[in-house]
Design a protein around this motif. Structure first.
Motif, PDB file in Angstrom:
ATOM      1  N   UNK A 169       0.625  -0.958  -0.135  1.00 35.08           N
ATOM      2  CA  UNK A 169       0.346   0.095  -0.252  1.00 35.08           C
ATOM      3  C   UNK A 169       1.138   1.441  -0.015  1.00 35.08           C
ATOM      4  N   UNK A 170       1.747   0.955   0.462  1.00 36.86           N
ATOM      5  CA  UNK A 170       2.583   2.509   0.950  1.00 36.86           C
ATOM      6  C   UNK A 170       3.413   3.079   0.015  1.00 36.86           C
ATOM      7  N   UNK A 171       5.147   1.903  -0.676  1.00 36.27           N
ATOM      8  CA  UNK A 171       5.651   2.071  -1.841  1.00 36.27           C
ATOM      9  C   UNK A 171       5.429   2.589  -2.648  1.00 36.27           C
ATOM     10  N   UNK A 172       4.295   2.666  -3.370  1.00 35.81           N
ATOM     11  CA  UNK A 172       4.405   3.315  -4.056  1.00 35.81           C
ATOM     12  C   UNK A 172       3.160   4.834  -3.986  1.00 35.81           C
ATOM     13  N   UNK A 173       3.283   5.314  -3.024  1.00 36.41           N
ATOM     14  CA  UNK A 173       3.463   6.580  -2.698  1.00 36.41           C
ATOM     15  C   UNK A 173       5.034   7.266  -1.931  1.00 36.41           C
ATOM     16  N   UNK A 174       5.682   6.281  -2.378  1.00 35.46           N
ATOM     17  CA  UNK A 174       7.302   7.375  -1.761  1.00 35.46           C
ATOM     18  C   UNK A 174       7.810   6.634  -0.529  1.00 35.46           C
ATOM     19  N   UNK A 175       6.832   5.526   0.613  1.00 36.21           N
ATOM     20  CA  UNK A 175       7.378   5.118   1.387  1.00 36.21           C
ATOM     21  C   UNK A 175       8.558   3.975   1.842  1.00 36.21           C
ATOM     22  N   UNK A 176       9.589   4.304   2.246  1.00 38.01           N
ATOM     23  CA  UNK A 176      10.321   3.558   2.081  1.00 38.01           C
ATOM     24  C   UNK A 176      11.084   2.761   3.493  1.00 38.01           C
ATOM     25  N   UNK A 177      11.444   1.455   3.066  1.00 39.29           N
ATOM     26  CA  UNK A 177      10.993   0.486   4.602  1.00 39.29           C
ATOM     27  C   UNK A 177      12.999  -0.375   4.470  1.00 39.29           C
ATOM     28  N   UNK A 178      13.291  -0.142   5.860  1.00 38.17           N
ATOM     29  CA  UNK A 178      14.478  -0.547   6.208  1.00 38.17           C
ATOM     30  C   UNK A 178      13.793  -1.681   6.985  1.00 38.17           C
ATOM     31  N   UNK A 179      14.633  -2.637   7.147  1.00 34.47           N
ATOM     32  CA  UNK A 179      14.454  -4.587   7.645  1.00 34.47           C
ATOM     33  C   UNK A 179      16.035  -4.001   9.169  1.00 34.47           C
ATOM     34  N   UNK A 180      15.328  -3.455  10.298  1.00 32.61           N
ATOM     35  CA  UNK A 180      16.032  -2.780  11.424  1.00 32.61           C
ATOM     36  C   UNK A 180      17.059  -5.031  11.980  1.00 32.61           C
ATOM     37  N   UNK A 181      17.750  -4.660  12.602  1.00 29.62           N
ATOM     38  CA  UNK A 181      18.288  -5.923  13.184  1.00 29.62           C
ATOM     39  C   UNK A 181      18.724  -7.235  12.623  1.00 29.62           C
ATOM     40  N   UNK A 182      19.043  -7.071  11.466  1.00 27.66           N
ATOM     41  CA  UNK A 182      18.462  -8.189   9.822  1.00 27.66           C
ATOM     42  C   UNK A 182      20.294  -8.960  10.618  1.00 27.66           C
TER      43      UNK A 182
END
Length: 277
Positions: A169-182
């Motif tokens: 839902x969010x990525x088409x709106x420009x929001x990015x995501x990081x997987x923390x503690x990989x």
């Protein structure tokens, strides 16, 4: 003759022989009340820590906004005293809402800033958190394009379907995501390829002293290779000295974060925006 204590100690604990120790123990015992009162009154700030480009550490890629709750005297309530206990509770949801609200305010005030904040997967379905996010994304200024959500490995894997749907839902709106503690938990690689993470942050437990630790060198190289294979930006956190930073630059990682480059601060000086892939 029996000795009379000048100050009563907490129930069941006879180890506090001096008033200073007792004061700290009493404050810790009051932490849940302090946290609730801080949330009720909006007594909170974001502290900002830079994430720098590995190829040129003088350039800041973005900042991580870390929530700091304050007691009535304006002192920071140590997050370690309450965060592990509240992450999956109503207080955890309120902290995530307040963190997001503060982050959106900062992005409004600083058009050149790119900012990441932590969020629990459980908050993605919280109506107050979603309402705060939707209001921010509806504003002018492309706030979504400068916002990064960091989701911990454990949280993402526990509610992986919720996280995946939210990302869609969010990525088409420009929001990015990081997987923390990989790498620090139980990442299921069968799910990793189905996620839409833009970047990973390699768990800092592997990083301290890495320049002289062959075992951690192998682990971090493997994690960075996995990230790049899945076309994710690789960030290494917990970098505390120049020797470790130089070794990491040779892998190469994409970005680094840690006290070697800057401690979390309430005020920030450099807001030069770097274009990330």
């Amino acid at each position: 003759m029996s000795q009379t204590r000048l100050h009563p100690t907490p129930a069941g604990d006879d180890d506090f022989a001096d008033p200073l120790q007792y004061a700290f123990a009493s404050r810790d015992a009051d932490t849940p009340q302090l946290v609730s009162r801080a949330l009720d009154r909006g007594q909170a700030k974001l502290a900002f820590q830079p994430i720098v480009m590995a190829a040129d550490p003088a350039r800041t890629a973005f900042h991580e906004g870390l929530i700091r709750l304050l007691d009535d005297a304006g002192r920071v309530i140590p997050a370690a005293n309450f965060m592990p206990q509240v992450t999956n509770t109503e207080i955890g949801r309120r902290i995530d809402v307040l963190t997001l609200d503060l982050a959106l305010r900062m992005l409004r005030q600083n058009p050149a800033m790119r900012l990441s904040v932590n969020v629990s997967a459980r908050s993605l379905g919280d109506w107050r958190w979603r309402q705060t996010l939707e209001a921010g994304l509806a504003e002018r200024g492309a706030l979504g394009e400068r916002l990064i959500f960091e989701i911990s490995e454990a949280s993402a894997m526990m509610l992986h379907e919720v996280v995946m749907h939210f990302m869609q839902d969010m990525q088409p709106r420009g929001v990015a995501f990081a997987l923390d503690g990989f790498g620090g938990g139980m990442t299921a690689f069968r799910h990793l390829k189905d996620f839409f993470f833009d970047m990973v942050k390699v768990d800092k437990t592997f990083v301290k002293g890495i320049a002289g630790d062959p075992d951690n060198q192998v682990l971090v190289e493997a994690l960075v290779t996995v990230a790049h294979q899945f076309e994710m930006f690789a960030i290494v956190e917990g970098v505390e000295n120049a020797q470790d930073a130089r070794w990491l630059q040779g892998i190469p990682v994409d970005c680094m974060q840690g006290y070697h480059f800057g401690a979390p601060r309430f005020e920030i000086d450099d807001l030069v925006r770097v274009a990330l892939p």
